[in-house]
Design a protein around this motif. Structure first.
Motif, short mmCIF file in Angstrom:
data_model
loop_
_atom_site.label_atom_id
_atom_site.label_comp_id
_atom_site.label_asym_id
_atom_site.label_seq_id
_atom_site.Cartn_x
_atom_site.Cartn_y
_atom_site.Cartn_z
N LYS A 40 0.84 -1.20 0.00
CA LYS A 40 0.00 0.00 0.00
C LYS A 40 0.87 1.25 0.00
CE LYS A 40 -4.03 -2.08 0.71
NZ LYS A 40 -5.10 -2.02 -0.29
N VAL A 41 0.44 2.27 -0.74
CA VAL A 41 1.21 3.53 -0.74
C VAL A 41 0.95 4.21 0.60
CG1 VAL A 41 1.72 5.67 -1.97
CG2 VAL A 41 0.70 3.75 -3.20
N SER B 88 -3.16 3.63 1.72
CA SER B 88 -3.08 2.91 2.99
C SER B 88 -4.46 2.93 3.65
CB SER B 88 -2.06 3.60 3.89
OG SER B 88 -2.21 3.16 5.21
N GLU B 89 -4.83 1.79 4.26
CA GLU B 89 -6.17 1.73 4.87
C GLU B 89 -6.16 2.16 6.33
OE1 GLU B 89 -6.86 -2.27 3.82
OE2 GLU B 89 -7.26 -1.72 1.73
N ASP B 90 -4.98 2.52 6.86
CA ASP B 90 -4.91 2.96 8.26
C ASP B 90 -5.74 4.24 8.43
OD1 ASP B 90 -3.24 0.93 8.88
OD2 ASP B 90 -1.39 2.13 8.87
N GLU B 248 5.35 0.83 15.00
CA GLU B 248 5.46 0.59 13.56
C GLU B 248 5.88 -0.85 13.28
OE1 GLU B 248 5.23 2.89 10.98
OE2 GLU B 248 6.27 1.86 9.35
N LYS B 252 3.30 -4.08 12.11
CA LYS B 252 3.56 -4.71 10.81
C LYS B 252 4.23 -6.07 10.95
CE LYS B 252 3.09 -0.49 8.40
NZ LYS B 252 3.66 0.79 8.02
N LYS B 253 4.22 -6.61 12.15
CA LYS B 253 4.70 -7.98 12.42
C LYS B 253 6.18 -8.18 12.11
CE LYS B 253 0.47 -9.31 13.42
NZ LYS B 253 0.08 -9.34 14.82
N SER B 254 6.96 -7.09 12.07
CA SER B 254 8.39 -7.28 11.82
C SER B 254 9.18 -7.09 13.11
CB SER B 254 8.87 -6.34 10.73
OG SER B 254 8.52 -5.01 11.02
N SER B 255 8.49 -7.26 14.25
CA SER B 255 9.14 -7.12 15.55
C SER B 255 9.15 -8.46 16.29
CB SER B 255 8.38 -6.10 16.40
OG SER B 255 8.72 -6.23 17.75
N LEU B 256 10.27 -8.69 16.99
CA LEU B 256 10.36 -9.91 17.81
C LEU B 256 9.44 -9.80 19.03
CD1 LEU B 256 14.22 -10.39 17.72
CD2 LEU B 256 12.54 -12.05 16.88
#
Lengths: 467, 299
Positions: A40-41, B88-90, B248, B252-256
């Motif tokens: 997504k942008v 972005s859907e946020d 962040e 986004k599931k990139s954290s331990l």
């Protein structure tokens, strides 16, 4: 950005208290970043950077200041404030300034800002999709494109007036793979001073995307790396970051001129194995680290740093050339007007040798193949370094056996160059951002595949079993 | 004098849902000594205005260091164009403002009124003390960097918060050479709010010890050891690991540390706090979105 008449007035104000040289550097930079996160942008950010720096020399002293106030009043005030640093009588006076013209290279015909952003977004979304679809363990992807259009104008008391236009673009990708409590993050970037079409059509960003996702996924199943002294084959391209950090910075006049580098006073001496030659080349057309002129207005050059293992040249800026009694060689760079320029690398790489990468692996009985380098740290005065290897493989009996995680290369720039015993014929340059005294600047690092006959490898997989 | 009302008026005319501006004015002063001689002297003043606005339900952003009659147009147009490309859907929003803020005055008057000559004199003395701390010390370089920042955040809900801070940073690197011609290097640095805070004897002793202690060192054999971490090393180790705690990375599931809230993540001897209200050079009573700062326990 300012008229010649005003420039002469400012230079004369700056030198009225005894400075023997003064320079005005003006800059307007319009830059933007487009970020696609998980397809997504998410952000598009535009910045207009604008300012001027004035620099004065008096012997071996330099005085520097900058401001965003580019009015006649603002610039004259800065020149007056800086001149207060000296209290001697006037040594020089500028009467005329002449425009110095140079060939305009490295400039896209269509500026990045005129290119439809929808097409850039499309390119980034496609690359994100390739990373995401590579494997179900890929949990996060980011794809960014950043560009900069910089106008530069330089006036100095040597009577020179130069203008330059610098336009750079860089596409960067990141893939994060996660499985069973392990996370692996990989990045890659492709940058150039070329048309947008170069990124859309000539650079295979989707192939890069596939490779970066593959590296992240592969390393999830890696075994712990063994430790000890062993031969290490360092892959081409970004493998050159060790040369850049542990050797290249030590060849910059900033540290050499003060005797703070391990290579100070070593010109003409052997500092590397006889199969190692290396250059810093700021003249490569369209390359990420190239320039028409450097940030002191001198023409960029191809500087042969090491020839057949012998130290041939340093990277020298105008100010440090005074301390070194040597001529500057077009290597003075800065991030922006906020930084005083100094000697820096541009596109720095080890020149290709004769071996094929396959021959190098095949002739290694036991060791590590460092395919993808990570971050590290270097002590400039001693050249001692510590680098993580993001993607590494164990080599046994001339064959790559399996991936290993947690490898660290520990050594010193001085020793590592002397221990290079094979140099490949597969030179590749890659794009990075180099941080040092004059800020963060675009620079290419590079090398062919090379082999270090022996280096300390740190790892948690137990002591090396030699064979 | 900048009239920020122009930005909000124009945003309203363009049907923005909300607009936020951050204005930073920064003055810097620095100089450096190499072997007790001044080799560099710098001063600067700079300005930057950052804007973000909600247009068409999306958050566009832009910033400018150029302040002239075109700045309003530049920022508003860029925000609009950028917002139209976002998908972005946020959910996006601009924070209206907290009910109350814990203000403190951290501006160091003593540092602001001390003259450049006094600062140069103090650092020269410090640099000399390092040079004479040991016969093995060969080269010394000391830098003094001072920054004064005037930071203002404003938004279209009427929030206006301002913070003025200043501090100085002193950094020294030293190289030592022993009888065997072996070279070792080390550095130390301090953040200070008054030049009188510098204890040159202690400073010089610390860097000399840090540099000379490295002579005679031997490589450490690889293996599993019991390790004692200094506070400085512990800080570095924790800082690397704590990057996992940013929302962040977690979102986004990139954290331990994703999905680990209220679970055991390290030894029960470890407690980590985040204390933005601690009185130091980096204190600000609000964050970059205008939320009132407060101390919190992370682990």
């Amino acid at each position: 950005m300012i008229l010649k008449k005003l420039a002469i007035e400012i230079l004369n104000i700056a030198t009225e208290t005894g400075a023997d040289f003064a320079e005005i550097y003006l800059e307007e930079d319009s830059h933007a970043t487009i970020s696609v996160d998980n397809g997504k942008v998410e952000t598009i950010h535009d910045v207009l950077s604008y300012g001027a720096g004035i620099r004065l020399f008096n012997g071996l002293q330099s005085v520097y200041g900058y401001t965003n106030d580019l009015t006649s009043k603002g610039l004259k005030k800065l020149a007056r404030d800086l001149a207060v640093s000296f209290s001697e009588t006037r040594k020089i006076e500028v009467k005329t300034i002449k425009k110095v013209r140079q060939k305009k290279k490295n400039q896209p015909k269509i500026p990045y800002e005129s290119y439809p952003r929808e097409k850039i977004v499309e390119m980034l979304k496609e690359a994100s999709k390739v990373m995401k679809n590579y494997d179900e363990s890929v949990v996060r992807t980011t794809a960014n494109f950043a560009y900069s259009n910089k106008k530069v104008e330089i006036y100095n008391t040597d009577g020179r007036h130069l203008t330059d236009y610098r336009s750079r673009g860089i596409a960067s990708l990141l893939a994060v793979a996660a499985k069973e409590g392990k996370i692996e993050t990989f990045r890659t970037a492709k940058g150039a001073q070329k048309e947008m079409e170069y990124f859309i059509k000539e650079t295979d960003l989707n192939l890069e995307a596939k490779q970066v996702a593959a590296s992240a996924v592969t390393m999830l199943s890696a075994k712990d790396c063994p430790s000890g002294k062993m031969p290490v084959v360092i892959g081409n391209g970004f493998g050159g970051v060790i040369f850049h950090e542990a050797c290249g910075h030590s060849l910059e006049a900033t540290s050499v001129s003060k005797g703070l580098s391990v290579f100070s006073g070593k010109k003409g001496e052997r500092i590397a194995s006889s199969i190692v030659s290396a250059v810093d080349d700021g003249t490569i057309e369209g390359a990420w680290g190239s320039g028409n002129i450097d940030d002191e207005g001198n023409k960029t050059r191809r500087n042969l740093l090491i020839k057949d293992g012998i130290l041939n040249s340093y990277l020298i800026d105008d100010f440090n050339s005074r301390r070194m009694n040597e001529k500057s060689n077009g290597a003075s760079r800065r991030q922006s007007y906020r930084f005083e320029p100094t000697s820096r690398m541009s596109n720095t790489f080890i020149l290709p040798g004769k071996s094929t990468p396959e021959e190098i692996i095949a002739s290694t009985r036991y060791g590590i193949y460092a395919k993808n380098m990570g971050g590290g740290s270097v002590t400039p005065a001693t050249g001692e370094f510590n680098f993580a290897v993001n993607e590494a493989y164990l080599i046994k009996d001339g064959k790559i056996i399996h991936p290993v995680r947690g490898a660290t290369l520990i050594g010193s720039g001085k020793e590592v160059l002397l221990h290079v015993d094979m140099v490949g014929n597969d030179l590749r340059r890659e794009q990075g951002t180099c941080g040092s005294k004059s800020g963060y600047i675009p620079a290419d690092v590079g090398q062919p595949t090379i082999r270090i006959s022996e280096i300390t490898v740190g790892g948690t997989g137990g002591k090396v079993k030699n064979g | 004098m900048v009239k920020y009302s122009k930005f909000f008026k124009r945003a309203k005319e363009e049907n923005f849902e909300a607009l936020e501006l951050i204005v930073k004015k920064t003055d810097r002063f620095s100089f450096s000594f190499f072997n007790n001689e001044i080799d560099s002297y710098k001063m600067s003043n700079s300005f930057v205005i950052s804007a973000r606005g909600i247009y068409n339900g999306k958050m566009g952003t832009a910033e400018s260091e150029k302040l002239d009659k075109n700045t309003v147009d530049y920022l508003i147009n860029r925000i609009k164009e950028n917002a139209l490309l976002l998908d972005s859907e946020d959910k996006t929003f601009i924070f209206e403002g907290s009910k109350s803020y814990k203000k403190k005055n951290v501006f160091n008057k003593k540092l602001a009124i001390a003259t450049a000559e006094e600062k140069v004199k103090a650092i020269k003395k410090l640099d000399r003390a390092v040079r004479s701390s040991s016969e093995l010390i060969k080269d010394v370089s000391t830098q003094y960097n001072e920054e004064t920042q005037d930071y203002t955040i404003l938004n279209s809900y009427g929030l206006k918060l301002r913070s003025k801070t200043n501090y100085a940073h002193v950094y020294t690197s030293a190289t030592a050479v022993d009888q065997k011609n072996e070279t070792k290097a080390a550095f130390i640095h301090r953040f200070i709010s008054d030049i009188a805070d510098l204890d040159e004897k202690r400073y010089a002793q610390e860097i000399a010890e840090k540099t000379i202690a490295q002579f005679g060192s031997a490589p450490c054999a690889s293996g599993r050891y019991r390790c004692v971490f200094s506070p400085e090393a512990t800080g570095s180790l924790l800082a690397a690991w704590l990057s996992n705690i940013s929302a962040e990375q977690v979102q986004k599931k990139s954290s331990l540390l994703a999905d680990k809230l209220q679970q055991k993540v390290c030894s029960n001897k470890i407690t980590v706090t985040e204390e933005p209200l601690r009185k130091n050079p980096f204190f600000r009573y609000f964050d970059d979105e205008g939320v009132a700062a407060y101390n919190k326990v992370l682990i």
